[in-house]
Design a protein around this motif. Structure first.
Motif, mmCIF file in Angstrom:
data_model
loop_
_atom_site.group_PDB
_atom_site.id
_atom_site.type_symbol
_atom_site.label_atom_id
_atom_site.label_comp_id
_atom_site.label_asym_id
_atom_site.label_seq_id
_atom_site.Cartn_x
_atom_site.Cartn_y
_atom_site.Cartn_z
ATOM 1 N N PRO A 182 60.720 67.821 64.145
ATOM 2 C CA PRO A 182 60.971 67.232 62.790
ATOM 3 C C PRO A 182 61.462 65.758 62.840
ATOM 4 O O PRO A 182 62.248 65.251 63.986
ATOM 5 N N GLY A 183 61.216 64.496 62.024
ATOM 6 C CA GLY A 183 62.197 63.837 61.488
ATOM 7 C C GLY A 183 61.093 62.759 62.257
ATOM 8 O O GLY A 183 60.740 61.633 61.960
ATOM 9 N N TYR A 184 60.045 63.322 63.200
ATOM 10 C CA TYR A 184 58.451 62.373 63.829
ATOM 11 C C TYR A 184 57.421 62.314 63.016
ATOM 12 O O TYR A 184 57.098 63.284 62.616
ATOM 13 N N PRO A 185 57.016 61.526 63.037
ATOM 14 C CA PRO A 185 55.969 61.583 62.673
ATOM 15 C C PRO A 185 54.702 62.531 62.612
ATOM 16 O O PRO A 185 53.498 63.129 62.464
ATOM 17 N N TRP A 186 54.768 62.572 64.673
ATOM 18 C CA TRP A 186 53.860 63.868 64.951
ATOM 19 C C TRP A 186 54.218 66.155 64.913
ATOM 20 O O TRP A 186 53.759 66.451 65.873
ATOM 21 N N VAL A 187 55.233 65.250 64.256
ATOM 22 C CA VAL A 187 55.813 67.431 64.550
ATOM 23 C C VAL A 187 54.507 68.215 64.624
ATOM 24 O O VAL A 187 53.848 68.569 63.504
ATOM 25 N N MET A 188 55.268 69.248 64.808
ATOM 26 C CA MET A 188 54.696 70.099 65.291
ATOM 27 C C MET A 188 55.050 70.798 64.332
ATOM 28 O O MET A 188 56.211 71.379 64.294
ATOM 29 N N PRO A 189 54.262 72.059 62.877
ATOM 30 C CA PRO A 189 55.411 72.678 62.763
ATOM 31 C C PRO A 189 55.961 74.331 63.083
ATOM 32 O O PRO A 189 56.803 74.391 62.900
ATOM 33 N N TRP A 190 54.998 73.953 63.683
ATOM 34 C CA TRP A 190 55.034 75.481 64.872
ATOM 35 C C TRP A 190 56.310 75.434 65.851
ATOM 36 O O TRP A 190 56.560 76.121 66.608
ATOM 37 N N MET A 191 56.600 74.647 66.543
ATOM 38 C CA MET A 191 57.515 73.893 67.668
ATOM 39 C C MET A 191 58.672 75.129 67.775
ATOM 40 O O MET A 191 58.787 75.200 68.564
ATOM 41 N N GLU A 192 59.391 74.857 66.766
ATOM 42 C CA GLU A 192 60.421 75.958 66.114
ATOM 43 C C GLU A 192 60.390 76.815 66.254
ATOM 44 O O GLU A 192 60.862 77.868 67.186
ATOM 45 N N ARG A 193 59.235 78.481 66.076
ATOM 46 C CA ARG A 193 58.717 79.003 66.399
ATOM 47 C C ARG A 193 57.962 79.462 67.515
ATOM 48 O O ARG A 193 59.311 80.504 68.333
ATOM 49 N N VAL A 194 57.928 78.828 68.593
ATOM 50 C CA VAL A 194 57.654 79.052 70.098
ATOM 51 C C VAL A 194 58.401 78.880 70.497
ATOM 52 O O VAL A 194 58.389 78.823 71.850
ATOM 53 N N THR A 195 59.356 77.633 70.047
ATOM 54 C CA THR A 195 60.443 77.159 71.648
ATOM 55 C C THR A 195 61.069 78.281 71.910
ATOM 56 O O THR A 195 61.468 78.741 73.691
ATOM 57 N N PRO A 196 61.436 79.388 71.418
ATOM 58 C CA PRO A 196 62.126 80.548 72.174
ATOM 59 C C PRO A 196 61.982 81.636 72.237
ATOM 60 O O PRO A 196 62.345 81.960 74.265
ATOM 61 N N VAL A 197 60.233 81.938 72.690
ATOM 62 C CA VAL A 197 59.198 82.810 73.736
ATOM 63 C C VAL A 197 59.015 81.471 74.399
ATOM 64 O O VAL A 197 59.083 82.384 75.864
#
Length: 202
Positions: free
Chosen positions: A28-43
């Protein structure tokens, strides 16, 4: 499309978790933000927690200034001038906070192109080791994960993509690549869930 699972059996002791480019610059906050990053991080974090000593994080390092790089990378960094290091700062290339605590014993490999293989350091790190299997997580499914997987296949590694631990910038191309992985590389690539990976990797 659902994962087909570990069709070639359990994961052995020669397994390496290759976590691709889970960095702040893709958050979040960067031009290359991957929308699912926060969802897969805990996995991904769960896999790291079980196998930190067998985890290697790659980091994509942008050019220092707009227009730098060889060949078409010059054009690329004119287009993406806002993500060069002089614009975003070196903090942006750090791993996301959830993963920094695993280093060490996990290791970090920096790269300046999509593939971790091109610059030779990954080959050098694995030379003489007993690694024969790569469990791949991270992003993007259709860019750096693709380059990582194909390089592993070319070198004869068993490649396992963790389907619920991959993320991308564009949903449509993520879905298209997942279909490609599941239908065109059946003898050399498997797509499994994190649960299955953890159950069979002892």
């Amino acid at each position: 499309m659902a994962a087909q699972g570990l069709t070639h059996g359990p994961l052995g002791p020669g397994t390496l978790h290759l976590c691709v480019d889970m960095q702040r610059v893709f958050g979040p906050g960067y031009p290359w933000v991957m929308p699912w990053m926060e969802r897969v991080t805990p996995v991904i974090e769960t896999i790291c927690a079980h196998h930190a000593a067998h985890t290697l994080f790659t980091r994509f390092i942008p050019a220092a200034r707009p227009g730098e790089g060889s060949g078409t990378w010059k054009r690329y960094y004119r287009r993406w001038a806002e993500v060069t290091l002089e614009k975003v700062g070196v903090d942006a290339i750090r791993l996301v906070p959830a993963f920094e605590r695993f280093v060490p014993p996990a290791r970090v490999l920096d790269k300046h192109v999509y593939s971790p293989w091109t610059e030779g350091r990954l080959d050098a790190m694995l030379a003489g080791s007993d690694i024969d299997t790569l469990v791949i997580t991270g992003g993007e499914t259709d860019v750096c994960v693709l380059a990582s997987a194909l390089g592993g296949i070319d070198r004869g590694f068993r490649v396992v993509l963790v389907g619920d631990a991959l993320c991308s910038f564009v949903d449509e191309t993520h879905d298209a690549l997942m279909e490609l992985y599941l239908t065109r590389f059946t003898e050399q690539l498997e797509v499994a869930t994190a649960e299955e990976v953890l159950e069979t990797w002892r």
